[in-house]
Enzyme design. Structure first.
Site, PDB file in Angstrom:
ATOM      1  N   ASP A  14       0.924  -1.176  -0.085  1.00 20.30           N
ATOM      2  CA  ASP A  14       0.083  -0.018  -0.107  1.00 20.30           C
ATOM      3  C   ASP A  14       0.848   1.194  -0.146  1.00 20.30           C
ATOM      4  O   ASP A  14       1.775   1.439   0.883  1.00 20.30           O
ATOM      5  CB  ASP A  14      -1.004   0.009   1.274  1.00 20.30           C
ATOM      6  CG  ASP A  14      -1.980   1.201   0.997  1.00 20.30           C
ATOM      7  OD1 ASP A  14      -2.329   1.720  -0.027  1.00 20.30           O
ATOM      8  OD2 ASP A  14      -2.869   1.098   2.227  1.00 20.30           O
ATOM      9  N   ASP A 108      -2.829   2.394  -6.119  1.00 23.19           N
ATOM     10  CA  ASP A 108      -1.898   2.513  -5.101  1.00 23.19           C
ATOM     11  C   ASP A 108      -1.703   1.291  -4.241  1.00 23.19           C
ATOM     12  O   ASP A 108      -1.097   1.414  -3.083  1.00 23.19           O
ATOM     13  CB  ASP A 108      -2.029   3.759  -4.441  1.00 23.19           C
ATOM     14  CG  ASP A 108      -3.101   3.936  -3.636  1.00 23.19           C
ATOM     15  OD1 ASP A 108      -4.221   3.066  -3.949  1.00 23.19           O
ATOM     16  OD2 ASP A 108      -3.553   4.607  -2.603  1.00 23.19           O
ATOM     17  N   GLU A 109      -2.122   0.392  -4.564  1.00 24.32           N
ATOM     18  CA  GLU A 109      -2.057  -0.880  -3.627  1.00 24.32           C
ATOM     19  C   GLU A 109      -2.447  -2.232  -4.511  1.00 24.32           C
ATOM     20  O   GLU A 109      -3.169  -2.123  -5.542  1.00 24.32           O
ATOM     21  CB  GLU A 109      -3.136  -0.817  -2.237  1.00 24.32           C
ATOM     22  CG  GLU A 109      -4.652  -0.902  -2.765  1.00 24.32           C
ATOM     23  CD  GLU A 109      -5.371  -0.845  -1.606  1.00 24.32           C
ATOM     24  OE1 GLU A 109      -5.082  -1.697  -0.655  1.00 24.32           O
ATOM     25  OE2 GLU A 109      -6.569  -0.197  -1.730  1.00 24.32           O
TER      26      GLU A 109
END
Length: 369
Positions: A14, A108-109
């Site tokens: 993350d 983003d993860e």
């Protein structure tokens, strides 16, 4: 307890304050300062906030006006999705150096299954460290990670040492970790469900574990069974390298409330065009068009129509959205409109869970994590 149950090594990576961190990366003068991505103007909504801004209570989905009250020296920056996508693609290339089993959740993860990996390293903990180091060295951003035997625990663990940290929950520690976990930190338990659990004396994983499957299903519906399994370390969802898109949407929040349907139609045309572009880019089409309307009093309404054929054409999307707009009289002025397409022409090949896999994780299981 089953000794031959295969234990996977899952990493959840993350990125730390992704959008805000990119703004600070590209503009060194913003480093160390409280910034908010988006949220400018009278009706703007914050997309992301730097950690410096979060100390003042600024967070995503908050209005720019409220954020500015909480943090008077807050700096607003514009979103740049092309830049975010470019950075995200560079990060994913790093992931693929270690495994092909990468399941992106967003820009983003992502989940990574490194049970068998390309560098032959038995320790998922060390692989996570290598990945985070490379992201920092090659891109200049920090990432946090959670490492454990399944996606659920890895996801929860990745929040423990943010920012720029990681946490490993070894197989032998899983059950104690889940028992000690505050119910608010169970991924998937929202604010409303947490309040309901509090009312029933459920504050921790241990409290949740004391309830029978029948009790949880009675009070929490279908989710009750998943809560029963998860707190026992049972979460058999595999890392899916090709996540199937369920829907595609675009929406707009307006600077001024709209009371005239003529002005709304103009906005809908731009939204329909954006949806059509995204469908073409993703090479998908859908049958169900949903119009989302948020009124000036913040109440939300959705109206849907399912067509007998798949569509991605802007004209058809717009015409259907118009029909939905005129379907019922608007009760108030409108601050947001959105269009989404679902029932897409993708095949869901989600594997069925084998009943024999529904076993508790053994506290005896030990191997290199």
């Amino acid at each position: 307890m089953i000794d031959d149950l295969p234990i996977r090594k899952i990493i959840h990576v993350d990125m730390d304050a992704f959008y805000a961190s990119i703004a600070q990366l590209d503009n060194p003068e913003l480093r160390g300062k409280p910034i908010a991505v988006g949220g400018g103007g009278k009706r703007g909504v914050i997309s992301a906030a730097s950690y410096e801004a979060r100390k003042f209570g600024v967070k995503s989905a908050m209005s720019g006006r409220l954020a500015e009250k909480l943090c008077p020296h807050l700096i607003f920056v514009k979103t740049d999705f092309d830049r975010y996508k470019d950075i995200s693609n560079r990060i994913r290339k790093i992931f693929y150096d270690y495994t092909d089993l990468v399941e992106p959740l967003s820009l983003d993860e992502a989940y990574l299954d490194v049970t068998e990996n390309k560098i032959g390293l038995p320790s998922a903990t060390l692989i996570a460290q290598k990945i985070r180091s490379r992201i920092f060295d090659e891109i200049g951003l920090t990432a946090s990670a959670g490492i454990s035997i399944n996606k659920f625990i890895a996801k929860v663990a990745s929040d423990y040492n943010k920012p720029n940290g990681q946490k490993t929950v070894n197989p032998e520690d899983v059950l104690q970790f889940l028992e000690d976990l505050d119910i608010r930190n169970f991924y998937g338990v929202g604010k409303v469900t947490a309040e309901k659990m509090y009312q029933k004396g459920i504050f921790t994983g241990k409290d949740l574990k004391s309830k029978s499957a029948d009790y949880l299903e009675e009070h929490f519906g279908k989710s009750g069974r998943s809560y029963y399994d998860i707190v026992r370390g049972i979460h058999n969802s595999k890392v899916k390298p090709n996540r199937i898109r369920k829907s595609l949407a675009a929406e707009r929040t307006f600077n001024e409330n709209l009371s005239s349907e003529i002005f709304m139609l103009e906005k809908l045309e731009h939204i329909a065009e954006e949806v059509s572009k995204r469908l073409d880019k993703s090479k998908v089409a859908g049958k169900t068009i949903t119009l989302k309307i948020k009124f000036s009093d913040f109440t939300l309404q959705t109206r849907s129509k399912t067509l007998p054929y798949f569509i991605s054409d802007k004209t058809v999307i717009l015409d259907t959205a118009k029909d939905l707009l005129y379907q019922d009289k608007l009760k108030n002025s409108v601050r947001l409109l959105g269009i989404s397409l679902s029932n897409l022409n993708t095949n869901d090949t989600k594997p069925k869970t084998l009943e024999k896999e529904k076993k508790s994780v053994s506290v005896q299981l030990k191997f290199d994590f």
